[in-house]
Design a protein around this motif. Structure first.
Motif, mmCIF file in Angstrom:
data_model
loop_
_atom_site.group_PDB
_atom_site.id
_atom_site.type_symbol
_atom_site.label_atom_id
_atom_site.label_comp_id
_atom_site.label_asym_id
_atom_site.label_seq_id
_atom_site.Cartn_x
_atom_site.Cartn_y
_atom_site.Cartn_z
ATOM 1 N N GLU A 97 0.823 -1.211 0.000
ATOM 2 C CA GLU A 97 0.000 0.000 0.000
ATOM 3 C C GLU A 97 0.858 1.263 0.000
ATOM 4 O O GLU A 97 0.552 2.221 -0.716
ATOM 5 N N ILE A 98 1.894 1.293 0.798
ATOM 6 C CA ILE A 98 2.734 2.489 0.885
ATOM 7 C C ILE A 98 3.883 2.445 -0.114
ATOM 8 O O ILE A 98 4.743 3.332 -0.099
ATOM 9 N N ARG A 99 3.904 1.404 -0.949
ATOM 10 C CA ARG A 99 4.919 1.253 -2.007
ATOM 11 C C ARG A 99 6.322 1.319 -1.409
ATOM 12 O O ARG A 99 7.205 2.039 -1.866
ATOM 13 N N LEU A 100 6.512 0.517 -0.387
ATOM 14 C CA LEU A 100 7.748 0.556 0.377
ATOM 15 C C LEU A 100 8.951 0.119 -0.450
ATOM 16 O O LEU A 100 10.054 0.668 -0.304
ATOM 17 N N HIS A 101 8.766 -0.860 -1.339
ATOM 18 C CA HIS A 101 9.901 -1.363 -2.104
ATOM 19 C C HIS A 101 10.500 -0.270 -2.994
ATOM 20 O O HIS A 101 11.721 -0.201 -3.176
ATOM 21 N N GLU A 102 9.657 0.589 -3.548
ATOM 22 C CA GLU A 102 10.165 1.676 -4.378
ATOM 23 C C GLU A 102 10.994 2.646 -3.548
ATOM 24 O O GLU A 102 12.053 3.123 -3.997
ATOM 25 N N GLU A 103 10.511 2.978 -2.354
ATOM 26 C CA GLU A 103 11.227 3.924 -1.506
ATOM 27 C C GLU A 103 12.542 3.319 -1.013
ATOM 28 O O GLU A 103 13.571 4.002 -0.982
ATOM 29 N N GLU A 104 12.517 2.050 -0.621
ATOM 30 C CA GLU A 104 13.753 1.397 -0.162
ATOM 31 C C GLU A 104 14.761 1.282 -1.294
ATOM 32 O O GLU A 104 15.974 1.444 -1.069
ATOM 33 N N ARG A 105 14.294 1.018 -2.478
ATOM 34 C CA ARG A 105 15.203 0.906 -3.625
ATOM 35 C C ARG A 105 15.909 2.236 -3.890
ATOM 36 O O ARG A 105 17.106 2.275 -4.164
ATOM 37 N N SER A 106 15.160 3.348 -3.786
ATOM 38 C CA SER A 106 15.774 4.664 -3.971
ATOM 39 C C SER A 106 16.808 4.943 -2.895
ATOM 40 O O SER A 106 17.889 5.489 -3.170
ATOM 41 N N ALA A 107 16.503 4.575 -1.650
ATOM 42 C CA ALA A 107 17.448 4.810 -0.555
ATOM 43 C C ALA A 107 18.712 3.974 -0.718
ATOM 44 O O ALA A 107 19.829 4.463 -0.490
ATOM 45 N N ILE A 108 18.564 2.718 -1.122
ATOM 46 C CA ILE A 108 19.739 1.851 -1.302
ATOM 47 C C ILE A 108 20.573 2.335 -2.474
ATOM 48 O O ILE A 108 21.817 2.294 -2.438
ATOM 49 N N LEU A 109 19.929 2.825 -3.541
ATOM 50 C CA LEU A 109 20.682 3.394 -4.660
ATOM 51 C C LEU A 109 21.489 4.602 -4.200
ATOM 52 O O LEU A 109 22.633 4.799 -4.619
ATOM 53 N N ASP A 110 20.914 5.422 -3.325
ATOM 54 C CA ASP A 110 21.646 6.560 -2.775
ATOM 55 C C ASP A 110 22.819 6.101 -1.925
ATOM 56 O O ASP A 110 23.856 6.767 -1.882
ATOM 57 N N ALA A 111 22.667 4.978 -1.204
ATOM 58 C CA ALA A 111 23.759 4.474 -0.381
ATOM 59 C C ALA A 111 24.901 3.939 -1.233
ATOM 60 O O ALA A 111 26.052 3.923 -0.785
ATOM 61 N N ILE A 112 24.607 3.503 -2.451
ATOM 62 C CA ILE A 112 25.666 3.028 -3.353
ATOM 63 C C ILE A 112 26.426 4.198 -3.952
ATOM 64 O O ILE A 112 27.648 4.194 -4.048
ATOM 65 N N LEU A 113 25.696 5.254 -4.339
ATOM 66 C CA LEU A 113 26.305 6.397 -5.015
ATOM 67 C C LEU A 113 26.688 7.527 -4.079
ATOM 68 O O LEU A 113 27.436 8.425 -4.469
ATOM 69 N N GLY A 114 26.158 7.527 -2.869
ATOM 70 C CA GLY A 114 26.449 8.589 -1.918
ATOM 71 C C GLY A 114 26.714 8.024 -0.544
ATOM 72 O O GLY A 114 26.768 6.811 -0.342
ATOM 73 N N PRO A 115 26.870 8.901 0.453
ATOM 74 C CA PRO A 115 27.160 8.415 1.804
ATOM 75 C C PRO A 115 26.007 7.646 2.425
ATOM 76 O O PRO A 115 26.201 6.559 2.959
#
Length: 602
Positions: A97-115
């Motif tokens: 419902e809250i589309r958590l997988h999309e939000e987590e995927r964006s955060a993990i992508l940021d952790a790969i490319l940023g701090p």
């Protein structure tokens, strides 16, 4: 409510945090530009013939952030086992419902490319329906949203997470929306500067890539303002969320301040970093481990391509041999030409690739695999795999490397923290009413409604776990062999179960096989006598057992017993034989479960 930081002190700390975070934001922006390349937004003029940084991220991201996860709630008390099974299903439903997988995927992508990859958790407030991030959500609904690192700020004095006194993030919202919410003083909102003026003069962020650097223009048509939400971790153990203007010149007092409504052991922000640096709050971006090598190999690959394109072959001859040259050039392929001296005419290659370029590229790709955790093996694109059989390939894929496995564990910890927020919402919401299916071993199921009245356990009595379902591209022969091996093991597991008196339950092995091999049907082929007790306690009758003549099955056929409403009806509850809807189906199931033997409960 007493805060250790006043609005002006906090705003001054935010300005210092911007200065401290600016170098990290620039590195992240540079990594993102390498990732998207020159053909996204404004062209930076750099040719990336071999973009290994984008390739490595494209392989790591689906492995670390798959689109499918299995949520499992484990109780600390045996009697709460049925409720925990129901919570597992409800948690998966809430995540969708809250589309958590999309939000987590964006955060993990940021952790790969940023701090850091950052997410913000909370409950919607304001009008009955609020539009946030382009989506309409109901008041009081749980949300978990990815926060852009360019918008995130934190306590500049913190050397680790435990020393963090505050953190927050800025966001943009229409002025009219803020006025309609009723949470803020209207006069204070009217005085806030428009977003176009506030954004002018700032460094471009990653979010501005698609606008070709023209960040100011896009805020013109809509009157937008920028706010800052800050979570203050006070000495009294409370977490306060304070809202204030992002622009320092307009801070006189908090626009809004309240105690955060959420699990105190988690806080409103969840963060993930993949390369921790001791003594520093911010980790190092993961891709910087191999970015220098990737850029060097890209330069060599570009030079190889450039030299190959510019190379040419010409026909050289000695002066006085013009007639022979013309005869040779006019001759057809494999034609015969008579010349005075053939040694006076020969082919000469101009340009070409240096002889050491190809060996260097091979060695460089080996170095790249070492630094990136054997990324080619993880992607299945290594040239060394071409001659491998399906079984050999499967064995190689199960040993991607310690580095990648460590990254996976860090991402799993991040998901478990996020799952804790959903578990808290399900176990504390006083208005919750969610229909669900309570599964009973043996393939049976009960239609129940999970509500505050039916709820038995508290937040602290459960533990949330998350299992990743990694993308699998198995050879058909390997997948078939797995299924055959699993089916052949079932009789042996049943025999062990019977021999040990249920001390080694074979149903647990089936669930494990179903989860690891992504074959959920494996968990549905067992039958447990406990289903008889549970269904009898709820319905007052014993259903047909497996192997008997075909008949209605409770939970599978809602008309199996008199008085039962259709399962498809929203909020439908099973009707007890003596009349009235069954409102304590969870409690009845747990009572029967607690009365079963230890072996049956397992």
């Amino acid at each position: 409510m007493a805060l250790m930081l006043g609005p002006r002190d906090l705003q001054e700390a935010v300005e210092i945090a911007d200065v401290v975070l600016d170098p990290h934001r620039k590195v992240r922006r540079s990594n993102w530009r390498e990732y998207v390349g020159r053909w996204y937004g404004e062209d930076d003029g750099k040719r990336r013939v071999l973009n290994l940084l984008a390739y490595s991220v494209g392989v790591l991201l689906p492995f670390l952030a798959p689109d499918k996860s299995i949520y499992r709630v484990e109780p600390k008390l045996v009697r709460l086992r049925p409720e925990a099974e129901l919570l597992s299903d409800l948690m998966g439903e809430l995540a969708r419902e809250i589309r958590l997988h999309e939000e987590e995927r964006s955060a993990i992508l940021d952790a790969i490319l940023g701090p850091f990859g950052v997410m913000k958790w909370g409950l919607r407030a304001g009008a009955d329906v609020v539009k946030v991030g382009g989506r309409f959500v109901s008041r009081g609904q749980l949300y978990g949203r990815y926060v852009d690192f360019d918008d995130w700020v934190c306590d500049p004095t913190a050397r680790n997470e435990h020393e963090l006194l505050w953190e927050g993030h800025s966001y943009r919202v229409a002025r009219a929306t803020l006025l309609d919410l009723g949470l803020f003083d209207s006069a204070a909102i009217e005085r806030l500067p428009a977003m176009a003026a506030a954004h002018a003069g700032r460094e471009d962020a990653v979010a501005d890539f698609s606008s070709s650097g023209r960040a100011v223009d896009r805020y013109g048509p809509v009157d937008m303002v920028e706010l800052l939400d800050v979570a203050v971790y006070d000495d009294d153990g409370q977490v306060y969320v304070c809202t204030m203007p992002r622009d320092a010149g307009y801070v006189t007092d908090y626009l809004h301040a309240e105690v955060w409504d959420g699990p105190s052991d988690l806080g409103p922000y969840s963060r993930i970093g993949l390369r921790p640096v001791n003594g520093n709050l911010l980790p190092a971006p993961m891709v910087t481990l191999w970015r220098d090598l990737a850029e060097g190999l890209n330069a060599v690959a570009g030079k190889i391509m450039e030299n190959t394109v510019e190379s040419k072959t010409i026909l050289a001859y000695s002066r006085g041999a013009e007639d022979d040259v013309m005869a040779i050039m006019d001759a057809p392929n494999r034609g015969a030409v008579a010349v005075d001296d053939a040694s006076q005419v020969r082919d000469v290659d101009i340009g070409g690739v240096h002889q050491d370029a190809a060996p260097f590229m091979r060695d460089g790709m080996g170095w790249f695999n070492i630094l990136s955790g054997n990324i080619q093996m993880l992607a299945g694109t290594s040239a060394d795999l071409a001659s491998k059989t399906a079984r050999e390939f499967e064995g190689l894929m199960s040993n991607q490397g310690l580095q990648v496995n460590d990254l996976s564990e860090r991402c799993d910890t991040f998901r478990v923290r996020n799952a804790g927020h959903m578990l808290w919402e399900l176990t504390t919401d006083p208005l919750i009413r969610r229909p669900g299916i309570m599964r009973i071993p043996g393939g049976h199921a009960l239609q129940v409604e999970y509500s505050a009245d039916a709820r038995e356990g508290d937040y602290w009595q459960f533990l949330a776990r998350v299992f990743r379902v990694r993308p699998q591209n198995l050879d058909p022969g390997v997948r078939s062999r797995r299924l055959i091996e699993a089916v052949s093991l079932i009789p042996q597991l049943v025999q062990i179960h019977a021999t040990t008196g249920g001390a080694v339950p074979f149903q647990t092995f089936l669930r494990m096989f179903a989860r690891e091999w992504d074959m959920p049907e494996l968990a549905e082929i067992n039958f447990d006598p406990m289903a008889q007790m549970l269904l009898e306690s709820v319905y007052g009758s014993i259903p047909p057992v497996q192997g008997s003549p075909a008949g209605p099955v409770p939970g599978m056929n809602p008309q199996a017993y008199r008085g039962a409403r259709p399962v498809s009806s929203p909020g439908a509850m099973p009707r007890a034989p003596e009349g009235g809807y069954q409102t304590n189906g969870i409690g009845a199931a747990q009572s029967a479960y607690a009365g079963a033997s230890g072996a049956d409960r397992l």
